[in-house]
Design a protein around this motif. Structure first.
Motif, mmCIF file in Angstrom:
data_model
loop_
_atom_site.group_PDB
_atom_site.id
_atom_site.type_symbol
_atom_site.label_atom_id
_atom_site.label_comp_id
_atom_site.label_asym_id
_atom_site.label_seq_id
_atom_site.Cartn_x
_atom_site.Cartn_y
_atom_site.Cartn_z
ATOM 1 N N ALA A 34 32.918 36.014 42.721
ATOM 2 C CA ALA A 34 33.075 36.993 43.791
ATOM 3 C C ALA A 34 34.457 36.880 44.424
ATOM 4 O O ALA A 34 35.109 37.888 44.715
ATOM 5 C CB ALA A 34 31.984 36.807 44.840
ATOM 6 N N PHE A 35 34.911 35.641 44.625
ATOM 7 C CA PHE A 35 36.252 35.432 45.182
ATOM 8 C C PHE A 35 37.328 35.980 44.245
ATOM 9 O O PHE A 35 38.247 36.676 44.676
ATOM 10 C CB PHE A 35 36.480 33.943 45.446
ATOM 11 C CG PHE A 35 37.876 33.619 45.877
ATOM 12 C CD1 PHE A 35 38.316 33.948 47.145
ATOM 13 C CD2 PHE A 35 38.761 32.998 45.000
ATOM 14 C CE1 PHE A 35 39.616 33.670 47.540
ATOM 15 C CE2 PHE A 35 40.042 32.714 45.383
ATOM 16 C CZ PHE A 35 40.476 33.046 46.658
ATOM 17 N N VAL A 39 39.972 39.018 44.995
ATOM 18 C CA VAL A 39 41.417 38.849 44.875
ATOM 19 C C VAL A 39 42.006 39.871 43.907
ATOM 20 O O VAL A 39 43.045 40.486 44.179
ATOM 21 C CB VAL A 39 41.772 37.405 44.452
ATOM 22 C CG1 VAL A 39 43.225 37.283 44.055
ATOM 23 C CG2 VAL A 39 41.455 36.445 45.577
ATOM 24 N N ALA A 40 41.325 40.080 42.775
ATOM 25 C CA ALA A 40 41.806 41.058 41.798
ATOM 26 C C ALA A 40 41.818 42.459 42.397
ATOM 27 O O ALA A 40 42.765 43.236 42.169
ATOM 28 C CB ALA A 40 40.937 41.013 40.538
ATOM 29 N N LEU A 41 40.792 42.803 43.168
ATOM 30 C CA LEU A 41 40.764 44.122 43.801
ATOM 31 C C LEU A 41 41.868 44.279 44.836
ATOM 32 O O LEU A 41 42.486 45.347 44.932
ATOM 33 C CB LEU A 41 39.396 44.369 44.433
ATOM 34 C CG LEU A 41 38.264 44.684 43.468
ATOM 35 C CD1 LEU A 41 36.933 44.766 44.204
ATOM 36 C CD2 LEU A 41 38.548 45.974 42.723
ATOM 37 N N VAL A 42 42.128 43.250 45.616
ATOM 38 C CA VAL A 42 43.189 43.321 46.624
ATOM 39 C C VAL A 42 44.558 43.470 45.958
ATOM 40 O O VAL A 42 45.386 44.285 46.367
ATOM 41 C CB VAL A 42 43.140 42.083 47.548
ATOM 42 C CG1 VAL A 42 44.398 41.970 48.391
ATOM 43 C CG2 VAL A 42 41.908 42.129 48.428
ATOM 44 N N VAL A 43 44.799 42.689 44.898
ATOM 45 C CA VAL A 43 46.082 42.775 44.191
ATOM 46 C C VAL A 43 46.249 44.146 43.538
ATOM 47 O O VAL A 43 47.320 44.764 43.604
ATOM 48 C CB VAL A 43 46.217 41.633 43.164
ATOM 49 C CG1 VAL A 43 47.401 41.843 42.250
ATOM 50 C CG2 VAL A 43 46.339 40.306 43.877
ATOM 51 N N LEU A 70 53.738 40.953 35.496
ATOM 52 C CA LEU A 70 54.044 39.526 35.427
ATOM 53 C C LEU A 70 53.018 38.689 36.186
ATOM 54 O O LEU A 70 52.647 37.598 35.739
ATOM 55 C CB LEU A 70 55.454 39.255 35.945
ATOM 56 C CG LEU A 70 56.592 39.658 35.016
ATOM 57 C CD1 LEU A 70 57.934 39.444 35.691
ATOM 58 C CD2 LEU A 70 56.525 38.886 33.717
ATOM 59 N N VAL A 71 52.563 39.186 37.322
ATOM 60 C CA VAL A 71 51.542 38.457 38.071
ATOM 61 C C VAL A 71 50.244 38.402 37.275
ATOM 62 O O VAL A 71 49.566 37.363 37.223
ATOM 63 C CB VAL A 71 51.335 39.083 39.467
ATOM 64 C CG1 VAL A 71 50.081 38.551 40.139
ATOM 65 C CG2 VAL A 71 52.543 38.830 40.338
ATOM 66 N N ALA A 72 49.884 39.501 36.604
ATOM 67 C CA ALA A 72 48.666 39.510 35.791
ATOM 68 C C ALA A 72 48.783 38.540 34.616
ATOM 69 O O ALA A 72 47.842 37.782 34.331
ATOM 70 C CB ALA A 72 48.390 40.928 35.284
ATOM 71 N N VAL A 73 49.928 38.533 33.942
ATOM 72 C CA VAL A 73 50.127 37.605 32.821
ATOM 73 C C VAL A 73 50.115 36.158 33.322
ATOM 74 O O VAL A 73 49.535 35.271 32.679
ATOM 75 C CB VAL A 73 51.449 37.926 32.081
ATOM 76 C CG1 VAL A 73 51.824 36.822 31.109
ATOM 77 C CG2 VAL A 73 51.332 39.250 31.363
ATOM 78 N N LEU A 74 50.728 35.919 34.477
ATOM 79 C CA LEU A 74 50.738 34.569 35.038
ATOM 80 C C LEU A 74 49.325 34.094 35.375
ATOM 81 O O LEU A 74 48.962 32.947 35.091
ATOM 82 C CB LEU A 74 51.632 34.523 36.278
ATOM 83 C CG LEU A 74 51.852 33.171 36.924
ATOM 84 C CD1 LEU A 74 52.549 32.230 35.959
ATOM 85 C CD2 LEU A 74 52.661 33.323 38.190
ATOM 86 N N CYS A 75 48.510 34.967 35.949
ATOM 87 C CA CYS A 75 47.124 34.591 36.260
ATOM 88 C C CYS A 75 46.333 34.288 34.990
ATOM 89 O O CYS A 75 45.564 33.318 34.948
ATOM 90 C CB CYS A 75 46.447 35.700 37.059
ATOM 91 S SG CYS A 75 47.050 35.822 38.741
ATOM 92 N N CYS A 76 46.524 35.099 33.961
ATOM 93 C CA CYS A 76 45.815 34.855 32.696
ATOM 94 C C CYS A 76 46.251 33.532 32.067
ATOM 95 O O CYS A 76 45.418 32.765 31.567
ATOM 96 C CB CYS A 76 46.062 36.002 31.724
ATOM 97 S SG CYS A 76 45.273 37.548 32.223
#
Length: 168
Positions: A34-35, A39-43, A70-76
């Motif tokens: 859920a967290f 976070v994904a929805l806010v970003v 870049l933020v999405a790739v970094l999170c993955c």
């Protein structure tokens, strides 16, 4: 004479300890997801708002899109790095590749943000100062990354030589 620890904590030493609240994966599974979903929805909402505001400026639009990617790739990559276990020797090459990708992506993100901030500065001296400071940060990051890798290679060599499988 009984030790002080046994008097203070009346727990039998031979009994297995229960998992602490928050450390049991079954207890925190839905909360963690859920967290992460929040976070994904806010970003993603912030990205959509940034695209909406930058729709008339190609430079700003490119900055928002590249930064989000870049933020999405970094999170993955960080999630993959967490998944790879340190005690699995077969995953060591993949873990090293993921670490390199995390470093490269984070440095690219830092350089892009520093370039965007430097373009927003009104004075040339401030632009140069921002670029110099970000360059020093990138240089220090590469230095510490190389130093960390050199330390790991020298630390692992004695372990490999002393392992019983190699004494054949």
């Amino acid at each position: 004479m009984e030790p002080v620890v046994a008097k203070s904590f009346p727990v039998a030493l031979d009994q297995p300890q229960k998992a602490q609240l928050g450390h049991d994966p079954e207890q925190r599974g839905w909360g963690r997801w859920a967290f992460l979903a929040t976070v994904a929805l806010v970003v993603t909402g912030s990205f959509a708002w940034g695209v909406y505001q930058a729709r008339h400026s190609p430079r700003d639009l490119a900055f928002v899109i590249v930064t989000y990617d870049l933020v999405a790739v970094l999170c993955c990559c960080l999630a993959k790095q967490i998944v790879l276990r340190r005690d699995d020797p077969e995953a060591a090459p993949e873990r090293r590749r993921v670490r390199i990708v995390v470093r490269v992506v984070s440095l690219a993100l830092a350089v892009i943000i520093a370039a965007r901030v430097s373009f927003a500065m009104p004075d040339l001296r401030l632009r140069i100062a921002v670029l110099v400071i970000s360059g020093v940060g990138v240089g220090l990051s590469f230095y510490f990354f190389a130093r960390e890798d050199a330390g790991r290679q020298t630390d692992n060599e004695p372990l490999l030589k002393a392992s019983p499988e190699r004494r054949v």
